[in-house]
Design a protein around this motif. Sequence first.
Motif, PDB file in Angstrom:
ATOM      1  N   LEU A   1     -22.331  -4.385   0.307  1.00 54.11           N
ATOM      2  CA  LEU A   1     -21.436  -3.437  -0.341  1.00 54.11           C
ATOM      3  C   LEU A   1     -20.001  -3.916  -0.150  1.00 54.11           C
ATOM      4  O   LEU A   1     -19.533  -4.066   0.970  1.00 54.11           O
ATOM      5  N   GLU A   2     -19.324  -4.125  -1.255  1.00 54.57           N
ATOM      6  CA  GLU A   2     -17.933  -4.572  -1.151  1.00 54.57           C
ATOM      7  C   GLU A   2     -17.021  -3.371  -1.176  1.00 54.57           C
ATOM      8  O   GLU A   2     -17.006  -2.608  -2.128  1.00 54.57           O
ATOM      9  N   LYS A   3     -16.307  -3.238  -0.106  1.00 54.06           N
ATOM     10  CA  LYS A   3     -15.400  -2.098  -0.001  1.00 54.06           C
ATOM     11  C   LYS A   3     -13.990  -2.499  -0.393  1.00 54.06           C
ATOM     12  O   LYS A   3     -13.503  -3.544   0.051  1.00 54.06           O
ATOM     13  N   PRO A   4     -13.363  -1.704  -1.239  1.00 52.69           N
ATOM     14  CA  PRO A   4     -11.973  -1.988  -1.565  1.00 52.69           C
ATOM     15  C   PRO A   4     -11.078  -1.633  -0.389  1.00 52.69           C
ATOM     16  O   PRO A   4     -10.763  -0.483  -0.163  1.00 52.69           O
ATOM     17  N   SER A   5     -10.726  -2.628   0.368  1.00 55.08           N
ATOM     18  CA  SER A   5      -9.852  -2.348   1.509  1.00 55.08           C
ATOM     19  C   SER A   5      -8.827  -3.456   1.673  1.00 55.08           C
ATOM     20  O   SER A   5      -9.151  -4.633   1.609  1.00 55.08           O
ATOM     21  N   ARG A   6      -7.598  -3.062   1.865  1.00 52.80           N
ATOM     22  CA  ARG A   6      -6.541  -3.992   2.141  1.00 52.80           C
ATOM     23  C   ARG A   6      -6.636  -4.419   3.578  1.00 52.80           C
ATOM     24  O   ARG A   6      -6.970  -3.622   4.440  1.00 52.80           O
ATOM     25  N   GLY A   7      -6.333  -5.647   3.844  1.00 53.71           N
ATOM     26  CA  GLY A   7      -6.255  -6.096   5.225  1.00 53.71           C
ATOM     27  C   GLY A   7      -5.075  -5.446   5.920  1.00 53.71           C
ATOM     28  O   GLY A   7      -4.255  -4.793   5.286  1.00 53.71           O
ATOM     29  N   PHE A   8      -5.016  -5.663   7.187  1.00 54.19           N
ATOM     30  CA  PHE A   8      -3.936  -5.095   7.990  1.00 54.19           C
ATOM     31  C   PHE A   8      -2.581  -5.608   7.494  1.00 54.19           C
ATOM     32  O   PHE A   8      -1.624  -4.846   7.352  1.00 54.19           O
ATOM     33  N   ILE A   9      -2.496  -6.879   7.195  1.00 52.52           N
ATOM     34  CA  ILE A   9      -1.247  -7.494   6.738  1.00 52.52           C
ATOM     35  C   ILE A   9      -0.860  -6.939   5.371  1.00 52.52           C
ATOM     36  O   ILE A   9       0.291  -6.613   5.116  1.00 52.52           O
ATOM     37  N   GLY A  10      -1.852  -6.801   4.497  1.00 51.32           N
ATOM     38  CA  GLY A  10      -1.606  -6.269   3.163  1.00 51.32           C
ATOM     39  C   GLY A  10      -1.047  -4.864   3.203  1.00 51.32           C
ATOM     40  O   GLY A  10      -0.116  -4.531   2.479  1.00 51.32           O
TER      41      GLY A  10
ATOM     42  N   GLY B   1       5.682  -9.657  -4.431  1.00 51.76           N
ATOM     43  CA  GLY B   1       4.827 -10.828  -4.596  1.00 51.76           C
ATOM     44  C   GLY B   1       3.754 -10.882  -3.523  1.00 51.76           C
ATOM     45  O   GLY B   1       2.583 -11.112  -3.813  1.00 51.76           O
ATOM     46  N   ILE B   2       4.169 -10.619  -2.277  1.00 50.40           N
ATOM     47  CA  ILE B   2       3.212 -10.634  -1.167  1.00 50.40           C
ATOM     48  C   ILE B   2       2.238  -9.473  -1.302  1.00 50.40           C
ATOM     49  O   ILE B   2       1.035  -9.637  -1.096  1.00 50.40           O
ATOM     50  N   THR B   3       2.766  -8.303  -1.686  1.00 51.59           N
ATOM     51  CA  THR B   3       1.905  -7.133  -1.884  1.00 51.59           C
ATOM     52  C   THR B   3       0.884  -7.423  -2.975  1.00 51.59           C
ATOM     53  O   THR B   3      -0.289  -7.079  -2.862  1.00 51.59           O
ATOM     54  N   TYR B   4       1.333  -8.093  -4.036  1.00 49.84           N
ATOM     55  CA  TYR B   4       0.440  -8.441  -5.132  1.00 49.84           C
ATOM     56  C   TYR B   4      -0.651  -9.409  -4.663  1.00 49.84           C
ATOM     57  O   TYR B   4      -1.823  -9.266  -5.009  1.00 49.84           O
ATOM     58  N   LEU B   5      -0.245 -10.387  -3.859  1.00 50.32           N
ATOM     59  CA  LEU B   5      -1.195 -11.390  -3.392  1.00 50.32           C
ATOM     60  C   LEU B   5      -2.221 -10.807  -2.421  1.00 50.32           C
ATOM     61  O   LEU B   5      -3.342 -11.301  -2.335  1.00 50.32           O
ATOM     62  N   THR B   6      -1.841  -9.757  -1.686  1.00 51.72           N
ATOM     63  CA  THR B   6      -2.753  -9.175  -0.710  1.00 51.72           C
ATOM     64  C   THR B   6      -3.463  -7.954  -1.281  1.00 51.72           C
ATOM     65  O   THR B   6      -4.064  -7.183  -0.544  1.00 51.72           O
ATOM     66  N   ARG B   7      -3.369  -7.766  -2.603  1.00 50.23           N
ATOM     67  CA  ARG B   7      -3.963  -6.590  -3.227  1.00 50.23           C
ATOM     68  C   ARG B   7      -5.489  -6.639  -3.137  1.00 50.23           C
ATOM     69  O   ARG B   7      -6.074  -7.702  -2.864  1.00 50.23           O
ATOM     70  N   VAL B   8      -6.080  -5.481  -3.368  1.00 49.21           N
ATOM     71  CA  VAL B   8      -7.533  -5.393  -3.357  1.00 49.21           C
ATOM     72  C   VAL B   8      -8.088  -6.064  -4.614  1.00 49.21           C
ATOM     73  O   VAL B   8      -7.688  -5.739  -5.733  1.00 49.21           O
ATOM     74  N   LYS B   9      -8.975  -6.993  -4.422  1.00 52.19           N
ATOM     75  CA  LYS B   9      -9.584  -7.665  -5.569  1.00 52.19           C
ATOM     76  C   LYS B   9     -10.866  -6.922  -5.939  1.00 52.19           C
ATOM     77  O   LYS B   9     -11.757  -6.784  -5.126  1.00 52.19           O
ATOM     78  N   GLN B  10     -10.922  -6.460  -7.152  1.00 49.64           N
ATOM     79  CA  GLN B  10     -12.103  -5.690  -7.566  1.00 49.64           C
ATOM     80  C   GLN B  10     -13.104  -6.590  -8.277  1.00 49.64           C
ATOM     81  O   GLN B  10     -12.722  -7.429  -9.042  1.00 49.64           O
TER      82      GLN B  10
END
Length: 101
Positions: A27-36, A92-101
Amino acid sequence: MAMINCPECNSQMSDNAETCAQCGHILEKPSRGFIGTGFKWMFILFNIFMFGLMYMSMGNTEESNNIVQFAAGMGISMLIAMWVMGNVILGGITYLTRVKQ
Ligand SMILES: [Zn+2]
């Protein structure tokens, strides 16, 4: 803890489970990492901070503190440039660390 249906075999499973007990589907959970998450909040706080700074530097400078006087001294165009630059970097960083669906 909610029960969901496995998208693979349709059996009931906990939404806390990472894999299905029946078929092993991951199950892939949409979750941002801590850094994101950190950068997302930095992005939001930066915008609030810059907005407040702009607002205060355009107002009465007699009551304002050193940061606001410094900001007012830099000039509005410099502040806007700083704001845009900060948004490009943080965004830009927020975009790069976004949740990939
Ligand atoms: Zn399953």
